[in-house]
Design a protein around this motif. Structure first.
Motif, mmCIF file in Angstrom:
data_model
loop_
_atom_site.group_PDB
_atom_site.id
_atom_site.type_symbol
_atom_site.label_atom_id
_atom_site.label_comp_id
_atom_site.label_asym_id
_atom_site.label_seq_id
_atom_site.Cartn_x
_atom_site.Cartn_y
_atom_site.Cartn_z
ATOM 1 N N LEU A 99 47.096 36.332 30.689
ATOM 2 C CA LEU A 99 47.728 37.537 31.235
ATOM 3 C C LEU A 99 47.797 37.409 32.749
ATOM 4 O O LEU A 99 46.761 37.345 33.421
ATOM 5 C CB LEU A 99 46.932 38.786 30.867
ATOM 6 C CG LEU A 99 46.620 38.986 29.385
ATOM 7 C CD1 LEU A 99 45.785 40.240 29.195
ATOM 8 C CD2 LEU A 99 47.889 39.054 28.572
ATOM 9 N N MET A 100 49.003 37.347 33.280
ATOM 10 C CA MET A 100 49.172 37.242 34.727
ATOM 11 C C MET A 100 49.033 38.636 35.334
ATOM 12 O O MET A 100 49.772 39.555 34.962
ATOM 13 C CB MET A 100 50.540 36.650 35.043
ATOM 14 C CG MET A 100 50.686 36.239 36.476
ATOM 15 S SD MET A 100 52.200 35.291 36.692
ATOM 16 C CE MET A 100 53.171 36.482 37.578
ATOM 17 N N VAL A 101 48.070 38.791 36.240
ATOM 18 C CA VAL A 101 47.821 40.074 36.899
ATOM 19 C C VAL A 101 47.813 39.865 38.406
ATOM 20 O O VAL A 101 47.607 38.749 38.886
ATOM 21 C CB VAL A 101 46.492 40.716 36.418
ATOM 22 C CG1 VAL A 101 46.509 40.938 34.908
ATOM 23 C CG2 VAL A 101 45.279 39.889 36.803
ATOM 24 N N ASP A 102 48.044 40.949 39.147
ATOM 25 C CA ASP A 102 48.090 40.850 40.612
ATOM 26 C C ASP A 102 46.725 40.543 41.217
ATOM 27 O O ASP A 102 46.630 39.794 42.177
ATOM 28 C CB ASP A 102 48.637 42.146 41.223
ATOM 29 C CG ASP A 102 50.115 42.331 40.910
ATOM 30 O OD1 ASP A 102 50.797 41.331 40.597
ATOM 31 O OD2 ASP A 102 50.592 43.478 40.969
ATOM 32 N N ALA A 103 45.672 41.143 40.664
ATOM 33 C CA ALA A 103 44.321 40.904 41.165
ATOM 34 C C ALA A 103 43.315 41.443 40.158
ATOM 35 O O ALA A 103 43.561 42.459 39.510
ATOM 36 C CB ALA A 103 44.110 41.597 42.513
ATOM 37 N N VAL A 104 42.187 40.753 40.046
ATOM 38 C CA VAL A 104 41.081 41.232 39.224
ATOM 39 C C VAL A 104 40.114 41.932 40.161
ATOM 40 O O VAL A 104 39.837 41.448 41.259
ATOM 41 C CB VAL A 104 40.399 40.063 38.480
ATOM 42 C CG1 VAL A 104 39.098 40.496 37.848
ATOM 43 C CG2 VAL A 104 41.323 39.495 37.419
ATOM 44 N N SER A 105 39.607 43.104 39.747
ATOM 45 C CA SER A 105 38.728 43.869 40.615
ATOM 46 C C SER A 105 37.254 43.635 40.288
ATOM 47 O O SER A 105 36.547 42.977 41.030
ATOM 48 C CB SER A 105 39.051 45.360 40.518
ATOM 49 O OG SER A 105 40.407 45.576 40.835
ATOM 50 N N GLU A 106 36.816 44.175 39.150
ATOM 51 C CA GLU A 106 35.398 44.106 38.797
ATOM 52 C C GLU A 106 35.223 44.477 37.334
ATOM 53 O O GLU A 106 36.161 44.922 36.672
ATOM 54 C CB GLU A 106 34.597 45.074 39.664
ATOM 55 C CG GLU A 106 35.021 46.539 39.471
ATOM 56 C CD GLU A 106 34.312 47.496 40.412
ATOM 57 O OE1 GLU A 106 33.106 47.315 40.652
ATOM 58 O OE2 GLU A 106 34.976 48.416 40.906
ATOM 59 N N VAL A 107 33.996 44.294 36.834
ATOM 60 C CA VAL A 107 33.651 44.768 35.498
ATOM 61 C C VAL A 107 33.040 46.152 35.671
ATOM 62 O O VAL A 107 32.113 46.331 36.465
ATOM 63 C CB VAL A 107 32.668 43.810 34.787
ATOM 64 C CG1 VAL A 107 32.218 44.397 33.459
ATOM 65 C CG2 VAL A 107 33.322 42.457 34.571
ATOM 66 N N ILE A 108 33.591 47.133 34.957
ATOM 67 C CA ILE A 108 33.155 48.518 35.079
ATOM 68 C C ILE A 108 32.557 48.971 33.755
ATOM 69 O O ILE A 108 33.142 48.727 32.694
ATOM 70 C CB ILE A 108 34.350 49.434 35.450
ATOM 71 C CG1 ILE A 108 34.848 49.064 36.844
ATOM 72 C CG2 ILE A 108 33.984 50.899 35.367
ATOM 73 C CD1 ILE A 108 36.092 49.811 37.271
ATOM 74 N N THR A 109 31.397 49.613 33.826
ATOM 75 C CA THR A 109 30.775 50.185 32.629
ATOM 76 C C THR A 109 31.136 51.654 32.567
ATOM 77 O O THR A 109 30.945 52.396 33.536
ATOM 78 C CB THR A 109 29.236 50.024 32.681
ATOM 79 O OG1 THR A 109 28.937 48.629 32.767
ATOM 80 C CG2 THR A 109 28.584 50.613 31.441
ATOM 81 N N LEU A 110 31.688 52.069 31.422
ATOM 82 C CA LEU A 110 32.063 53.473 31.225
ATOM 83 C C LEU A 110 31.256 54.061 30.079
ATOM 84 O O LEU A 110 31.158 53.469 29.006
ATOM 85 C CB LEU A 110 33.557 53.594 30.909
ATOM 86 C CG LEU A 110 34.535 53.182 32.000
ATOM 87 C CD1 LEU A 110 35.969 53.263 31.486
ATOM 88 C CD2 LEU A 110 34.364 54.040 33.237
ATOM 89 N N GLU A 111 30.694 55.217 30.329
ATOM 90 C CA GLU A 111 30.010 55.981 29.286
ATOM 91 C C GLU A 111 31.072 56.665 28.434
ATOM 92 O O GLU A 111 32.191 56.917 28.921
ATOM 93 C CB GLU A 111 29.096 57.045 29.933
ATOM 94 C CG GLU A 111 27.988 56.482 30.808
ATOM 95 C CD GLU A 111 26.924 55.738 30.024
ATOM 96 O OE1 GLU A 111 26.712 56.061 28.837
ATOM 97 O OE2 GLU A 111 26.314 54.820 30.593
#
Length: 168
Positions: A99-111
């Motif tokens: 998957l071509m994306v502009d930028a990867v940010s971070e891994v986010i944990t969501l409750e």
């Protein structure tokens, strides 16, 4: 006797990435790796969203331009452009997709309480591509449903239609 916890009641992790000014999230369990954008072989008669294929340790991996897949035109390759390698399933067989994306940010944990259902109207991404909206501080993360947004069968039929149209 204790029962196993419901996975929907557990915190989940998402890889966050950018497409233009929008932030998206993909369940980290579908992500295999992230690689730099590099040499790609174009494949004739493919729709715009299929940018080409890459050689990933000897395997041919198709690369999908998510901006184009979402109907936003072709992505422009920049310094932070990268390819997220994900696992997809077609006819019970595991397939890798880039998957071509502009930028990867971070891994986010969501409750679970931080995930809202997808909007019932509007939006610039097909509603069936959205699994939910993740609340992160003062913004929302569009959580993609990989089974829909990256539906191999649908993308294959679009490729076939594109080939037939060009051959006609």
């Amino acid at each position: 006797m204790s029962s196993a916890p419901d996975p929907l009641d557990m915190p989940r992790q998402f890889l966050s990435f950018a497409l233009g000014q929008e932030s998206f999230g993909l369940d980290i369990r579908t992500v295999r790796e992230i690689i730099q954008h590099g040499a790609m072989t174009t494949v004739p008669l493919m729709p715009d969203f299929v940018r080409g294929v890459i050689n990933l340790r000897g395997a041919v991996v198709p690369v999908i331009d998510l901006k184009a897949r979402f109907g936003r035109g072709m992505a422009t390759v920049g310094k932070k452009t990268c390819i997220v390698i994900v696992d997809s399933v077609r006819d019970g067989e595991r397939t890798e997709l880039g998957l071509m994306v502009d930028a990867v940010s971070e891994v986010i944990t969501l409750e679970p309480g931080q995930v809202e259902p997808p909007p019932t109207f509007g939006g610039s991404t097909r509603r069936d591509f959205i699994a939910g909206m993740g609340r992160c501080a003062d913004r929302f993360l569009v959580l993609l449903d990989p089974d829909r947004a990256l539906d191999i069968a649908e993308m294959a039929s679009l490729c076939e239609a594109s080939q037939l149209a060009l051959a006609a």
